[in-house]
Motif scaffolding. Structure first.
Motif, mmCIF file in Angstrom:
data_model
loop_
_atom_site.group_PDB
_atom_site.id
_atom_site.type_symbol
_atom_site.label_atom_id
_atom_site.label_comp_id
_atom_site.label_asym_id
_atom_site.label_seq_id
_atom_site.Cartn_x
_atom_site.Cartn_y
_atom_site.Cartn_z
ATOM 1 N N LEU A 180 -2.989 108.713 42.566
ATOM 2 C CA LEU A 180 -3.821 109.231 41.488
ATOM 3 C C LEU A 180 -2.986 109.471 40.228
ATOM 4 O O LEU A 180 -3.419 109.157 39.114
ATOM 5 C CB LEU A 180 -4.511 110.522 41.940
ATOM 6 C CG LEU A 180 -5.503 111.151 40.975
ATOM 7 C CD1 LEU A 180 -6.613 110.170 40.603
ATOM 8 C CD2 LEU A 180 -6.109 112.403 41.593
ATOM 9 N N LEU A 195 -3.745 107.774 36.643
ATOM 10 C CA LEU A 195 -3.990 108.612 35.471
ATOM 11 C C LEU A 195 -2.971 108.326 34.367
ATOM 12 O O LEU A 195 -3.332 108.269 33.184
ATOM 13 C CB LEU A 195 -3.967 110.087 35.855
ATOM 14 C CG LEU A 195 -5.143 110.574 36.694
ATOM 15 C CD1 LEU A 195 -4.931 112.014 37.143
ATOM 16 C CD2 LEU A 195 -6.445 110.438 35.930
ATOM 17 N N TYR A 232 -11.460 113.960 32.276
ATOM 18 C CA TYR A 232 -12.004 115.220 32.792
ATOM 19 C C TYR A 232 -13.480 115.071 33.134
ATOM 20 O O TYR A 232 -13.951 115.545 34.166
ATOM 21 C CB TYR A 232 -11.837 116.358 31.779
ATOM 22 C CG TYR A 232 -10.422 116.786 31.511
ATOM 23 C CD1 TYR A 232 -9.474 116.841 32.529
ATOM 24 C CD2 TYR A 232 -10.018 117.155 30.241
ATOM 25 C CE1 TYR A 232 -8.164 117.237 32.277
ATOM 26 C CE2 TYR A 232 -8.720 117.555 29.974
ATOM 27 C CZ TYR A 232 -7.797 117.603 30.998
ATOM 28 O OH TYR A 232 -6.519 117.986 30.756
ATOM 29 N N VAL A 261 -13.882 113.172 36.342
ATOM 30 C CA VAL A 261 -13.524 114.011 37.492
ATOM 31 C C VAL A 261 -14.669 114.966 37.821
ATOM 32 O O VAL A 261 -15.024 115.148 38.988
ATOM 33 C CB VAL A 261 -12.207 114.778 37.240
ATOM 34 C CG1 VAL A 261 -11.970 115.844 38.310
ATOM 35 C CG2 VAL A 261 -11.031 113.819 37.183
ATOM 36 N N LYS A 262 -15.281 115.562 36.800
ATOM 37 C CA LYS A 262 -16.408 116.468 37.025
ATOM 38 C C LYS A 262 -17.586 115.738 37.657
ATOM 39 O O LYS A 262 -18.236 116.251 38.560
ATOM 40 C CB LYS A 262 -16.843 117.129 35.716
ATOM 41 C CG LYS A 262 -15.926 118.224 35.266
ATOM 42 C CD LYS A 262 -16.452 118.890 34.016
ATOM 43 C CE LYS A 262 -15.531 120.012 33.587
ATOM 44 N NZ LYS A 262 -16.038 120.711 32.408
ATOM 45 N N SER A 320 -16.724 115.048 41.250
ATOM 46 C CA SER A 320 -16.761 116.308 42.006
ATOM 47 C C SER A 320 -18.179 116.714 42.341
ATOM 48 O O SER A 320 -18.453 117.224 43.424
ATOM 49 C CB SER A 320 -16.095 117.426 41.204
ATOM 50 O OG SER A 320 -14.722 117.186 41.075
#
Length: 127
Positions: A94, A98, A112, A115-116, A119
Motif C-alpha cells: 500500500l 500511495l 483520502y 479510502v473513506k 472503508s
C-alpha cells in the motif's frame, strides 16, 4: 459468480483467488459459508480441477478459507486473517502504491476520499 479472463496474463488460479477474496470483502461470501467443491467449480468454469485446488490451497495457507476433511472448504472468520506478516506485506504494498499515486500527481485529498469510500463498503471499516 466467478468470471475468469482466459486471455489475461494473470494465472487463472490467481484470478480465482482474487475473485473469492473480492466476494468475501463485499460480504457475498460470509464467514463459515461453504465454497463450491473443486469438482463442481471445475465443471462450471471448464478449467482443470488442479487449478482450483491450487487456488483453494493458497487461500487456506493465507488464512482466507479453512478445510474440514470430508465436508469441504469454508470461508474463514476475518479474525484468523490477522497475521502480522500478511499485515506488514499489505502495508508495504500500500505504501508503494500511495507513493506512486502521489508522485504522478494524484491529490492526497482524492486518496483520502477513496479510502473513506472503501472503508464504508467494507464491513467494520473505519471512516
Amino acid at each position: 459468480m466467478f468470471e475468469l479472463d482466459v486471455q489475461s496474463r494473470k494465472p487463472i488460479y490467481e484470478q480465482l483467488m482474487d475473485k473469492i477474496k473480492e466476494l468475501m470483502i463485499s460480504e457475498v461470501l460470509q464467514e463459515h459459508n461453504q465454497l463450491p467443491s473443486v469438482r463442481i467449480l471445475a465443471q462450471k468454469l471448464t478449467i482443470n480441477p488442479n487449478t482450483i485446488q491450487k487456488a483453494y490451497k493458497q487461500l487456506e495457507l493465507d488464512g482466507y478459507i479453512y478445510t474440514l476433511p470430508g465436508k469441504g472448504n469454508f470461508v474463514a472468520p476475518p479474525k484468523t486473517l490477522k497475521n502480522s506478516l500478511k499485515e506488514e506485506k499489505i502495508k508495504s504494498e500500500l505504501a508503494k502504491v500511495l507513493a506512486e499515486a502521489l508522485y504522478i500527481g494524484i491529490d492526497k485529498n482524492e486518496i483520502y476520499k477513496l479510502v473513506k469510500e472503501i472503508s464504508a463498503l467494507a464491513k467494520g471499516g473505519e471512516s
